[in-house]
Write a protein that holds these residues in place. Structure first.
Motif, PDB file in Angstrom:
ATOM      1  N   GLY A  74     -17.966  22.867  15.464  1.00 34.49           N
ATOM      2  CA  GLY A  74     -17.148  22.513  15.900  1.00 34.49           C
ATOM      3  C   GLY A  74     -15.964  22.054  15.458  1.00 34.49           C
ATOM      4  N   LYS A  78     -12.829  23.218  12.967  1.00 29.12           N
ATOM      5  CA  LYS A  78     -11.786  22.761  12.540  1.00 29.12           C
ATOM      6  C   LYS A  78     -10.459  21.901  11.708  1.00 29.12           C
ATOM      7  CE  LYS A  78      -8.843  18.986  14.975  1.00 29.12           C
ATOM      8  NZ  LYS A  78      -8.426  19.308  16.761  1.00 29.12           N
ATOM      9  N   TRP A  82      -6.752  23.249  10.006  1.00 31.30           N
ATOM     10  CA  TRP A  82      -6.148  22.497  10.839  1.00 31.30           C
ATOM     11  C   TRP A  82      -5.117  21.966   9.553  1.00 31.30           C
ATOM     12  CZ3 TRP A  82      -5.640  20.375  14.442  1.00 31.30           C
ATOM     13  CH2 TRP A  82      -4.066  18.717  15.029  1.00 31.30           C
ATOM     14  N   SER A 106      -3.486  26.086  13.036  1.00 23.66           N
ATOM     15  CA  SER A 106      -3.814  25.042  13.720  1.00 23.66           C
ATOM     16  C   SER A 106      -2.507  25.191  15.114  1.00 23.66           C
ATOM     17  CB  SER A 106      -3.710  23.779  13.362  1.00 23.66           C
ATOM     18  OG  SER A 106      -2.321  22.941  12.914  1.00 23.66           O
TER      19      SER A 106
END
Length: 183
Positions: A74, A78, A82, A106
């Motif tokens: 995860g 991310k 991001w 994001s």
């Protein structure tokens, strides 16, 4: 209403005019996403999850190992999403000023507004580094020591920068020209 469009291998340029009087001029530079990058990102997540399930089910490792592998995958997803820029926009409102927007994948949007009175001139510059050469569009602002980049994250080609530069020059020239009416 889309007025103009330019597409190359990496970017798409879209020019729009909003409202019936076309008072607001929008210029978007959109990053064209490759399917290969999305495929490899998903493949890496599946590989991490398969490896963690293998260790939990076959080698009888602790369930905490599975938990930490899920957290790690995860975090990797991310971090990969991001700071990826989806598009950058220049919104020109002749009576008020210029708003620069950066839209990230994001969902985050960074907005900067410059009043028309603060903008002295747009500048189309060639940037040369030891590795590459590219064009950038900057604003010369009143009471600022440095130039402000219009496209802060992206480096679109000069054929996409020229229409934005011309539109910015047009509003600056209109601001400098005094209103003279006969009668």
């Amino acid at each position: 209403m889309v007025d103009d469009s330019i597409v190359n291998g990496r970017y798409s340029y879209i020019r729009e005019s909003k409202w019936p009087v076309e008072a607001i001029d929008l210029h978007h530079v959109v990053v064209r996403r490759s399917r290969a990058k999305r495929f490899f990102m998903r493949l890496s997540v599946v590989a991490v999850l398969a490896n963690s399930l293998y260790h939990v089910l076959i080698k009888n490792e602790s369930i905490a190992f599975l938990f930490w592998s899920l957290m790690l995958s995860g975090l990797v997803v991310k971090l990969m999403l991001w700071k990826i820029v989806e598009k950058e926009s220049v919104i020109i409102i002749p009576a008020l000023g210029v708003q620069l927007e950066t839209h990230y994948l994001s969902g985050k949007t960074l907005r900067r507004f410059f009043p028309i009175g603060k903008i002295l001139r747009p500048a189309l510059l060639e940037c040369v580094t030891p590795v590459t050469c590219y064009w950038s569009l900057s604003l010369v602002l009143r009471d600022e020591d440095e130039l402000t980049l219009v496209f802060k994250e992206l480096q679109p080609p000069v054929k996409m920068l020229v229409p934005v530069w011309k539109a910015l020059c047009a509003i600056i020239d209109d601001k400098e020209r005094p209103d003279t009416e006969d009668g």
